[in-house]
Write an enzyme that holds these catalytic residues in place. Structure first.
Site, PDB file in Angstrom:
ATOM      1  N   GLU A  48      33.284  26.637 -34.246  1.00 30.66           N
ATOM      2  CA  GLU A  48      32.953  26.288 -35.645  1.00 30.66           C
ATOM      3  C   GLU A  48      32.436  27.625 -36.592  1.00 30.66           C
ATOM      4  O   GLU A  48      31.980  28.482 -35.927  1.00 30.66           O
ATOM      5  CB  GLU A  48      31.514  25.480 -35.592  1.00 30.66           C
ATOM      6  CG  GLU A  48      30.924  24.986 -36.945  1.00 30.66           C
ATOM      7  CD  GLU A  48      29.815  24.145 -36.966  1.00 30.66           C
ATOM      8  OE1 GLU A  48      29.665  23.279 -37.875  1.00 30.66           O
ATOM      9  OE2 GLU A  48      29.159  24.390 -35.962  1.00 30.66           O
ATOM     10  N   LYS A 118      34.049  17.798 -41.186  1.00 31.42           N
ATOM     11  CA  LYS A 118      32.928  17.292 -40.505  1.00 31.42           C
ATOM     12  C   LYS A 118      32.091  15.884 -40.932  1.00 31.42           C
ATOM     13  O   LYS A 118      32.005  15.746 -42.354  1.00 31.42           O
ATOM     14  CB  LYS A 118      31.720  18.453 -40.522  1.00 31.42           C
ATOM     15  CG  LYS A 118      30.576  18.298 -39.468  1.00 31.42           C
ATOM     16  CD  LYS A 118      29.800  19.336 -39.566  1.00 31.42           C
ATOM     17  CE  LYS A 118      28.606  19.430 -38.562  1.00 31.42           C
ATOM     18  NZ  LYS A 118      27.987  20.751 -38.533  1.00 31.42           N
ATOM     19  N   CYS A 159      30.803  19.870 -34.053  1.00 27.86           N
ATOM     20  CA  CYS A 159      29.319  20.059 -33.832  1.00 27.86           C
ATOM     21  C   CYS A 159      28.490  18.867 -33.866  1.00 27.86           C
ATOM     22  O   CYS A 159      28.360  18.002 -32.969  1.00 27.86           O
ATOM     23  CB  CYS A 159      28.840  21.139 -34.806  1.00 27.86           C
ATOM     24  SG  CYS A 159      27.225  21.918 -34.355  1.00 27.86           S
TER      25      CYS A 159
END
Length: 286
Positions: A48, A118, A159
């Site tokens: 990331e 995301k 994440c």
């Protein structure tokens, strides 16, 4: 429609040391992806925010459009090395000026296979320890992301997405044999949940799970935990590292997944007459 193909392949997670200079980060990423390819990796994942420091104060400064500088480098690198390249994530600015935390996937021909924004923004407040609010600057994506390779179908999250089991559940039920998560857990959440969540997603769905972190920089505003890891379908850690820059290699084996699913056949024992199938209502959104 579920993908039945799963051929063995070598996965590499590049735990990259990331600094404030984008050009240096891209050059270092190129070197490490080339190294991974020389060691037989066929699918390579970067961490990331691999082209810039992670932090809400940095996203706007380093944001790019897609296509743009970083996506161009990733495309060239995938073609040069002949790998499927998951470009960790970068700050993306769309045509409306909105910012996203975005992962771009390129195939061995350099073509773009997928873009994942995301979905779950990292908004947490642990009293006395850490407060972080991605939503102060970022917009959320709205798609479950999967892409097909010659080895099989792979699901993708970033994440904080790993904390929400639905993404992996949908991906597994749509034929994915692995979930990959570029991520940057910190020194509070990392020791508590980094490995735990990877093993949980693997066991829940009897798939491989890989999570790729930046290397730890103790001088950074946001200090990453490191410990990039690959977990097999039974929940066992098959490859990991500490916090320094490193490449983690793992050989993904369809026989392992078949044995796991035959031994504990949860994929055949679900009770959708009692609870809903989250994958049944899934529709791709652009």
């Amino acid at each position: 429609m579920q993908a039945s193909l799963f051929r063995p392949f070598r996965l590499a997670l590049v735990q990259l040391a990331v600094g404030p200079h984008k050009a240096a980060n891209l050059a270092r990423a190129r070197e490490r992806v080339q190294e991974a390819a020389r060691h037989g990796a066929q699918v390579v994942c970067l961490p990331e925010c691999f082209n810039c420091p992670y932090g809400t104060q940095h996203f706007g400064e380093y944001a790019e459009t897609i296509p743009g500088e970083t996506s161009g480098v990733l495309s060239e690198l995938a073609k040069e090395t002949g790998v499927y390249l998951i470009g960790g994530s970068i700050p993306e600015r769309d045509s409306a000026g909105r910012l996203f935390n975005t992962s771009i996937v390129h195939g061995p021909d350099g073509g773009q296979l997928a873009v994942h924004r995301k979905v779950h923004l990292f908004d947490i407040d642990v009293p006395g320890k850490i407060r972080f609010q991605e939503s102060e600057v970022l917009s959320a994506g709205n798609s479950v992301t999967m892409f097909d390779t010659e080895y099989g179908r792979i699901g993708l999250g970033i994440c904080y997405d790993i904390r929400f089991p639905e993404l992996a559940m949908i991906a597994a039920r749509k034929g994915c044999m692995a979930m990959l998560y570029p991520g940057a857990f910190n020194m509070i959440t990392g020791p508590l949940h980094w490995e735990l969540l990877q093993r949980a997603r693997a066991v829940d769905n009897q798939i491989y799970v890989g999570a790729c972190s930046p290397a730890r920089d103790a001088s950074a505003d946001y200090i990453a935990w490191g410990h990039s890891t690959v977990v097999d379908p039974s929940g066992g850690v098959i490859a990991t590292t500490e916090h320094e820059e490193a490449i983690v290699y793992a050989d993904l084996d369809p026989e392992m997944m078949q044995i796991t699913r035959a031994s504990i056949p949860v994929t055949q024992q679900r009770r959708f007459d009692v609870y809903a199938d989250v994958a049944a209502g899934h529709k791709k959104r652009e």
